[in-house]
Design a protein around this motif. Structure first.
Motif, PDB file in Angstrom:
ATOM      1  N   CYS A   1      -4.335   2.616  10.444  1.00  0.00           N
ATOM      2  CA  CYS A   1      -3.042   3.236  10.719  1.00  0.00           C
ATOM      3  C   CYS A   1      -2.118   3.153   9.515  1.00  0.00           C
ATOM      4  CB  CYS A   1      -2.358   2.540  11.894  1.00  0.00           C
ATOM      5  SG  CYS A   1      -3.247   2.730  13.440  1.00  0.00           S
ATOM      6  N   GLY A   2      -2.489   2.404   8.505  1.00  0.00           N
ATOM      7  CA  GLY A   2      -1.643   2.261   7.326  1.00  0.00           C
ATOM      8  C   GLY A   2      -0.441   1.379   7.565  1.00  0.00           C
TER       9      GLY A   2
ATOM     10  N   ALA B   1      -1.427  -3.931  -0.701  1.00  0.00           N
ATOM     11  CA  ALA B   1      -1.303  -2.883   0.300  1.00  0.00           C
ATOM     12  C   ALA B   1      -1.900  -1.633  -0.354  1.00  0.00           C
ATOM     13  CB  ALA B   1       0.163  -2.659   0.646  1.00  0.00           C
ATOM     14  N   THR B   2      -2.717  -0.870   0.377  1.00  0.00           N
ATOM     15  CA  THR B   2      -3.351   0.305  -0.219  1.00  0.00           C
ATOM     16  C   THR B   2      -3.292   1.514   0.709  1.00  0.00           C
ATOM     17  OG1 THR B   2      -5.538  -0.245   0.623  1.00  0.00           O
ATOM     18  CG2 THR B   2      -4.992  -1.084  -1.552  1.00  0.00           C
TER      19      THR B   2
ATOM     20  N   THR C   1      -5.402   7.065  -5.103  1.00  0.00           N
ATOM     21  CA  THR C   1      -5.442   5.792  -4.386  1.00  0.00           C
ATOM     22  C   THR C   1      -4.320   4.923  -4.933  1.00  0.00           C
ATOM     23  OG1 THR C   1      -7.829   5.976  -4.110  1.00  0.00           O
ATOM     24  CG2 THR C   1      -6.855   3.786  -3.795  1.00  0.00           C
ATOM     25  N   LEU C   2      -3.424   4.543  -4.039  1.00  0.00           N
ATOM     26  CA  LEU C   2      -2.274   3.707  -4.407  1.00  0.00           C
ATOM     27  C   LEU C   2      -2.464   2.297  -3.892  1.00  0.00           C
ATOM     28  CD1 LEU C   2       0.694   6.030  -3.414  1.00  0.00           C
ATOM     29  CD2 LEU C   2       0.124   5.270  -5.711  1.00  0.00           C
TER      30      LEU C   2
ATOM     31  N   GLY D   1       5.593  -8.732   3.562  1.00  0.00           N
ATOM     32  CA  GLY D   1       4.994  -8.058   2.418  1.00  0.00           C
ATOM     33  C   GLY D   1       5.119  -6.537   2.531  1.00  0.00           C
ATOM     34  N   PRO D   2       4.600  -5.818   1.547  1.00  0.00           N
ATOM     35  CA  PRO D   2       4.688  -4.357   1.550  1.00  0.00           C
ATOM     36  C   PRO D   2       3.576  -3.735   2.394  1.00  0.00           C
ATOM     37  CG  PRO D   2       3.681  -5.105  -0.486  1.00  0.00           C
ATOM     38  CD  PRO D   2       4.062  -6.343   0.288  1.00  0.00           C
ATOM     39  N   ALA D   3       3.867  -2.550   2.977  1.00  0.00           N
ATOM     40  CA  ALA D   3       2.850  -1.795   3.727  1.00  0.00           C
ATOM     41  C   ALA D   3       3.131  -0.305   3.556  1.00  0.00           C
ATOM     42  CB  ALA D   3       2.882  -2.162   5.202  1.00  0.00           C
TER      43      ALA D   3
END
Length: 188
Positions: free
Chosen positions: A28-29, A39-40, A51-52, A182-184
């Protein structure tokens, strides 16, 4: 998510269930990256898969990496230093920028070695990376405002000296949320 679990090995069953839950969240990201991990997300548009990842996150800093991979052999991307309108109108720079809760803390760099090509009708050489994937990195930091939403803006164009060019992509947004966990990436 209901998944039948084998009764013989409860530890294995619990571990498998935990992995399935993590996989579902990642699909689901929405899964935040813990400190130190990445986070990717990825997408494909106009002949290039991007691709980040936001890695080495030690709040408030991290490294944003974008890997630009042309879908077909023989295609290259343009230099990050190419002017915004190209050279003689040819090409668009490979670009990564951030807005919102993230700020760039340095210059975008690329791992590929720049070479130049000659394009018929253009007087100056055009700087490109070798055919194939290009990895860029951008040091970033959380804005002083703290947690919140950020947007990664991407630009690129891929070309082949034999097959022509794909349609350039400009300011393609990918959304990111920064939290205490954290980042998502939250979608694209």
């Amino acid at each position: 998510m209901n998944v039948p679990l084998p009764a013989r090995h409860p530890r294995t069953a619990r571990a498998a269930a935990a992995l399935l839950c993590l996989a579902a969240l990642a699909a689901c990201g929405e899964q935040p990256a813990p400190a130190g991990s990445a986070a990717t997300t990825s997408f494909t548009e106009n002949g290039v898969t991007v691709t980040l990842s936001l890695s080495d996150w030690h709040s408030p800093r991290g490294t944003l990496t974008a890997v630009f991979t042309p879908e077909e052999k023989g295609f290259h991307l343009y230099s990050t230093d190419l002017p915004a309108t190209g050279v003689g109108g040819v090409g668009r720079p490979t670009a990564v920028a951030v807005t919102g809760a993230l700020r760039a803390e340095g210059k975008l760099t690329a791992a590929g070695e720049v070479r130049t090509i000659r394009v018929p009708g253009v007087d100056a050489p055009v700087p490109v990376y070798p055919d194939g994937p290009v990895t860029t990195t951008l040091p970033v930091r959380r804005d002083a405002a703290g947690n919140g939403d950020a947007t990664v803006l991407l630009g690129y164009a891929s070309c082949s000296t034999e097959e022509g060019c794909t349609i350039p992509v400009s300011d393609r947004p990918v959304h990111l949320r920064l939290t205490d966990e954290g980042p998502a990436f939250t979608g694209h």
